[in-house]
Enzyme design. Sequence first.
Site, mmCIF file in Angstrom:
data_model
loop_
_atom_site.group_PDB
_atom_site.id
_atom_site.type_symbol
_atom_site.label_atom_id
_atom_site.label_comp_id
_atom_site.label_asym_id
_atom_site.label_seq_id
_atom_site.Cartn_x
_atom_site.Cartn_y
_atom_site.Cartn_z
ATOM 1 N N ASP A 165 0.869 -1.174 0.000
ATOM 2 C CA ASP A 165 0.000 0.000 0.000
ATOM 3 C C ASP A 165 0.907 1.226 0.000
ATOM 4 O O ASP A 165 2.091 1.138 0.318
ATOM 5 C CB ASP A 165 -0.890 -0.027 1.244
ATOM 6 N N ASP A 207 -1.742 -0.611 5.896
ATOM 7 C CA ASP A 207 -2.069 -0.098 7.225
ATOM 8 C C ASP A 207 -3.484 0.444 7.356
ATOM 9 O O ASP A 207 -3.900 0.790 8.457
ATOM 10 C CB ASP A 207 -1.089 1.005 7.617
#
Length: 714
Positions: free
Chosen positions: A439, A610
Site C-alpha cells: 500500500d 495499514d
Amino acid sequence: MSVSACPACGAGELAAQMGRPEATHSQRVFSLPAIHCAGCIRGVEQTLAGLQGVSNARVNFSLKRVVVHADDAVSDADLLAALTDRGFEAYPLNSELLESDFDARGRALLWRIGLAGFAVMNVMLLSIAVWSGAPEATRDLFHWISAMIAIPVTVIAAQPFFASAWTALRGGRMNMDVPIALAVAMTVGMSLYETSLGGRHAYFDAALSLTFFLLIGRYLDHRMRRAARSAAKELTAMEPARVRVETPEGARDVPLAQVQVGDLLAIQAGGRLAVDGVLEDGDSLLDLSFITGEADPVPSRPGQVVTAGTIALTGPIKVRATAVGDDSTLRRLAALVEVAENARGKYRSLSDRAAATYAPGVHILAALAFIGWIWATGDLRLAFNIAVAVLIITCPCALGLAVPAVATNVTARLFKKGVILKSATALERLSEVDTIVFDKTGTLTRSAFDPVGLTPDMLPTLKALALASDHPLSQAVVAGLPDVEPAALDNVSEQAGFGVRAQLNGVPVAMGAGRAFGAEAQTVFWTQTEGAQPLTFSERPLDGAAEMIAALHARGYQTRLISGDSATRVTALAEALGIGSAAHGVSPEGKVDMVKALTGEGHRVLMVGDGLNDTAALASAHASIAPSSALEASRSAADAVLLGGDVTLIPEVLAEARTALARMQQNVFLAGLYNVIAVPVAAIGWVTPLVAAIAMSASSITVIANAMRKGRAQ
C-alpha cells in the site's frame, strides 16, 4: 468507603451507602490509534478517571484501546469530548463484538504442564531405584506407587490429546493426537497389567514424560494461535454501538441495530459514520483514508455519497442512511475479511503434513511387530509388550516439538527487533512468498512539512502547538522543525477536526483546519494579530524505502504498488522507489481482486498495508504485514506487526522466515531419522524402559537444541 476498627462506625457509613440508589455501570471501549508512549497512557487514564461518574479507566497499549467503566448517565460523547479536549484521538468500539482477553485454555495448559512435570519427577525417582536393581518386593511396591501417581495425572493432564484424537476419529480422519493418545493409553494400560502380574518392566515414567513434553509444545503453539484475533470482529466493532437519529420529536440516541434506511443521522466532529448514506447538511472535512487510501481529507458537500467507516473531521453533519447493517460498506468489508481468514485457516502447516504420514506409519509398524512376534513365539504378552515398546520408542514427542520450538525461538528473536508474529503458521507462509504488494499512504510514505512563507519568529509558536497534538500533520511539523525551541503557551486545548488553540503572552494562537479559521488552505497557522498563514505539506517516501525495495529485488522478490490515491502520487512514488508495477484509484474490493489474481497466476503474495481499505487484502494474501500505526482491524488481519512501524525490516523478516522453515525441515528430518534407527531396535525386542526413556529424551533435546542454535538468516 473508609476502613474502621470499630464495626459500629463502619456500619453507619455502610447503611448510608445502602440507602442511596445504586448507579448502574457499563463498560465502554474506545480505540486510541495515536497513543505512542507511557505519557499518553497516563494522560488518557487521568483524563477519564477525573470525570464525574467514571469509576475506572485502563489503557491497553498493545491494542491501543481504553476500557472505561462508568455510570450510564455518562454518555460516550462526554468521554470522547474529554479525550479530544486533551488532544487524544479516540473512536468508540462496540465492546460486545470484541473478543475477551481471558485466556482460559492457556491457563488450563499451564496447569496441566505443572501437574505432569511434578508427577514425572516423582515417578522418575522411583524408576531410578528399579533400574538400579531393587529387590522384587521393592520393585513391585515402587511400580504400584508409580501407578497411583501416573494414572490420575495422565487422565487429567493428557485430556487435550484424548479429546482431540476422539474428535478426529469421529470425523473419520487422523491427526497427530491419535498416535499420541494411543501411545499414552496403551503405555499406562500395559504398565498397569505388568505391575499386576509382578512384571519386571513398567512404562509409567515414559507415559508421563511424553505427556509433559507434548504439553509444552501444545502451549507454545497455543500462544502463537491466540495472537491471531479475528480482523472481521475488529472491523465490525468499529461501528458505534449507538447513534443519534433526528426525528420530528427531536434528536435521540438509538442502538445501531434500530437504524433504518431513510433515517437522518447526526454525526459530531471526530465521529465515525456507521452507515452508508448521502450528506444532507453540514460543512465538514471527511477522512476517507481508511476506505479509499486517499491521503488528504476531502471537503464535504450536500448530496455527496458517504460510506460507513468515514470520519467526519469537522462537524456536525447530517447524513441520510441509504445502506445499514450488513449492507453497509464496513460490514461488506468485514464479510470479505472473514471469507479470506477462513480460506487462510485451511493452510496445512509442516507439522500437519508430517503427521499425515507419521500417524498411520507408526500404527502399521506397531501392528507388524505384534503380528511378527505372535507368529514367531506364540506369546501374546511378549508380542503386546513389544508393540507397546514400538509405540513408545517412536513417540511423536520430537515431531510435536519440531515446529513450535523453532517458531518460539524465531518469534522471540524477531520481537527483539520490533516485529510481532501473530499466527502459528506465519513463519512458514512468509518463507514461501515471492511477490510483495505494498500500500502507499502511511506504509511507504510520510507527510513532510515545509516552513516556506513563515517568518522565523513564528516557528517556536508553531512547534509548541504541534507538540500539543498527536495528529499526523502535527507530527510532521515537529519533525520538520527539529532545531527550534518551542514557545511557552498557556490554555492549550485541541478539538478534533479543528486543531490546537492556545495563548502566547495573552494573544490567541492556533493551528488546524483552514476552514475552522475562515481560510481556503487545508491547514493553517493562525494568530490574532496576523491571521491565517497557510502551511505546506508534501508526501515523501519513507527513509530507507528505496534501499528496501532494491534489497528485495536482489533476493528475487517481485514488488508491486497498489493504492486508492491519485495517479500522479502513485506513479511518482513507484518511480522514486524503483517499483515497476503500480495501480492507482483501487477500491478495497479491487485490492482483494488484485491479490487473488496474482495468487491465481501461481504467486505467493505478501501484502503490506495499514488502512481499513487494506484489511481485506491483508487477510486474502498468502501472508501479510502491518505497521503498528495501522488501524486495529489491519493489525488483526496481519500475520506480523512492525512495532516501530519500520517497513524497511521486511527483508530481514523474510530472511528469518526462510531460516526458520529450513530449521523446521531439519527437525522433522531428525525426528524421522531417530525413528528409522529406533524402530528396528524396538521391534527386535531390545528396548527396556530405561532405553525408551533415554531415547525419548535424547530425541526431544536434539530437536530443541537444533531449534535454539543460532544461524545466519538466509
